[in-house]
Design a protein around this motif. Sequence first.
Motif, mmCIF file in Angstrom:
data_model
loop_
_atom_site.group_PDB
_atom_site.id
_atom_site.type_symbol
_atom_site.label_atom_id
_atom_site.label_comp_id
_atom_site.label_asym_id
_atom_site.label_seq_id
_atom_site.Cartn_x
_atom_site.Cartn_y
_atom_site.Cartn_z
ATOM 1 N N ALA A 108 2.470 6.556 -6.999
ATOM 2 C CA ALA A 108 1.392 7.256 -7.690
ATOM 3 C C ALA A 108 1.502 8.773 -7.573
ATOM 4 O O ALA A 108 1.125 9.505 -8.499
ATOM 5 C CB ALA A 108 0.048 6.791 -7.142
ATOM 6 N N GLN A 109 2.047 9.260 -6.468
ATOM 7 C CA GLN A 109 2.069 10.709 -6.239
ATOM 8 C C GLN A 109 3.410 11.357 -6.545
ATOM 9 O O GLN A 109 3.571 12.563 -6.388
ATOM 10 C CB GLN A 109 1.692 11.015 -4.790
ATOM 11 N N ARG A 150 0.835 -1.208 0.000
ATOM 12 C CA ARG A 150 0.000 0.000 0.000
ATOM 13 C C ARG A 150 0.870 1.258 0.000
ATOM 14 O O ARG A 150 0.635 2.197 -0.763
ATOM 15 C CB ARG A 150 -0.918 0.009 1.226
ATOM 16 N N ALA A 151 1.865 1.273 0.875
ATOM 17 C CA ALA A 151 2.739 2.441 0.978
ATOM 18 C C ALA A 151 3.479 2.686 -0.335
ATOM 19 O O ALA A 151 3.534 3.815 -0.837
ATOM 20 C CB ALA A 151 3.733 2.252 2.117
ATOM 21 N N VAL A 152 4.033 1.627 -0.899
ATOM 22 C CA VAL A 152 4.798 1.773 -2.141
ATOM 23 C C VAL A 152 3.899 2.277 -3.260
ATOM 24 O O VAL A 152 4.267 3.206 -4.005
ATOM 25 C CB VAL A 152 5.454 0.437 -2.529
ATOM 26 N N ARG A 164 12.018 8.126 0.008
ATOM 27 C CA ARG A 164 12.235 7.651 1.382
ATOM 28 C C ARG A 164 11.545 8.568 2.389
ATOM 29 O O ARG A 164 10.910 8.095 3.345
ATOM 30 C CB ARG A 164 13.737 7.539 1.663
ATOM 31 N N GLU A 165 11.675 9.858 2.169
ATOM 32 C CA GLU A 165 11.027 10.808 3.070
ATOM 33 C C GLU A 165 9.508 10.691 3.004
ATOM 34 O O GLU A 165 8.825 10.715 4.044
ATOM 35 C CB GLU A 165 11.473 12.231 2.715
ATOM 36 N N GLU A 166 8.965 10.564 1.803
ATOM 37 C CA GLU A 166 7.516 10.451 1.654
ATOM 38 C C GLU A 166 6.983 9.154 2.255
ATOM 39 O O GLU A 166 5.899 9.130 2.841
ATOM 40 C CB GLU A 166 7.130 10.530 0.177
ATOM 41 N N THR A 167 7.740 8.079 2.114
ATOM 42 C CA THR A 167 7.298 6.805 2.699
ATOM 43 C C THR A 167 7.312 6.879 4.219
ATOM 44 O O THR A 167 6.403 6.363 4.885
ATOM 45 C CB THR A 167 8.195 5.650 2.211
ATOM 46 N N ASN A 168 8.325 7.514 4.772
ATOM 47 C CA ASN A 168 8.354 7.695 6.230
ATOM 48 C C ASN A 168 7.176 8.536 6.706
ATOM 49 O O ASN A 168 6.604 8.272 7.777
ATOM 50 C CB ASN A 168 9.684 8.333 6.643
ATOM 51 N N LYS A 169 6.792 9.550 5.940
ATOM 52 C CA LYS A 169 5.608 10.337 6.282
ATOM 53 C C LYS A 169 4.359 9.454 6.255
ATOM 54 O O LYS A 169 3.480 9.560 7.133
ATOM 55 C CB LYS A 169 5.441 11.505 5.314
ATOM 56 N N TRP A 170 4.252 8.607 5.255
ATOM 57 C CA TRP A 170 3.095 7.700 5.121
ATOM 58 C C TRP A 170 3.022 6.792 6.353
ATOM 59 O O TRP A 170 1.937 6.552 6.887
ATOM 60 C CB TRP A 170 3.238 6.890 3.853
#
Length: 396
Positions: A366-367, A359-361, A387-393
């Motif tokens: 997508a964004q 889900r995270a990936v 990496r930063e966006e995934t950590n935010k997620w």
Amino acid sequence: MPLPSPESTIRNREFTGVAVLGATGSIGESAMEVARHLGNRISVKGLSAHSQLDRLVELAREFRPDWIVATDIETANKFRWPDLPGTELLIGSQGLQQGVVGDGIDTVLAAIVGIAGLQSTLAALGAGKNVALANKETLVAAGPIVMAAARNSGASIIPIDSEHNAIFQCIQAGQAGYLSKVILTASGGPFRNWTIEQMENALPEQALNHPNWDMGRKISIDSATMMNKALEIIEARWLFDLVAGQIEVVVHPQSVVHSMVEFADGSVLAQLSPPDMRLPIQYALLYPERIPGPANRMNFSKALSLEFSPPDHSRFPALKLGLRVAEQGGTAGAVFNAANEVAVEAFLKQEIGFNDIVRAVGEVVAQHPFQSSPDLDQIVAIDQWAREETNKWILD
């Protein structure tokens, strides 16, 4: 496509000079077994490890390479290094890049996990060294750049992943121009028969328990999610110069057929062997020679059944995501890989659930701000962004 022909790689020396990057990992240790078995056919010129420095020293004493590299600078500076006569100590990623371009090295075995292996692979290819590639993330993140580097220097890339190695072997029996499609086999991992609901509550120790292969932690989780197969789809797209529609996945629980190719006339060729990474490692290091090695062999004196079934995309959505990323190209692969590395680590720390990995990936891919033809600096930048966006997620 910088895959070697037999005529271009016949050995002109008594031994093959090899540098093993990631020597203390599962692939690296298997490569050391191959080197022990083949004796003077392989000369180990260089070794690297990240933080398992005691083991690196043991291997250095055994194989007496020209150099060793400790890539974790902090750990290396704290380590009490013994005297290793004749072996130069190098530190960090710059040490890797310095080592792989040295004299006497014919092939660099790239087995560093993750995007960390990209720069040293590019350095080796730029110096005209052949690369035995076990790091799929290198091609996933920067496939066009890596393949261009090989073409420009005349270096060859032979894959060590059992699936891509099998495809490479099968292609040798025909002609690449007649290739219709490739079929990647997947064991199905430890959750092959689990429901979505069961996987929602899966624990790291369950996901790490692969039924057929003994692999590192990250690769084992990728197998459980089938992210490994999604990564392999993207890798195959660049390595064999395919389009996404030419790549299929089939579930094969026995892990005996490592992959297949279909030619234009409908003929399908497969490569079979017991699950044993020493075989593709030896093949990649000594290609085109085939000599007796340490790998286990098929035993047809006993009954053997081989099963094949289509994958369930509802339970393993990583596969469709991988096909979309392979088709999209550009920066999509780098974002896909980076997001997956972060999400896997979060799952191992039990910060997210098992199904949250894909889900995270998917959401980060997508964004992301897509670029169709990124250069290396742009790939490095988008990797960090992902990496930063995934950590935010994960924190949301």
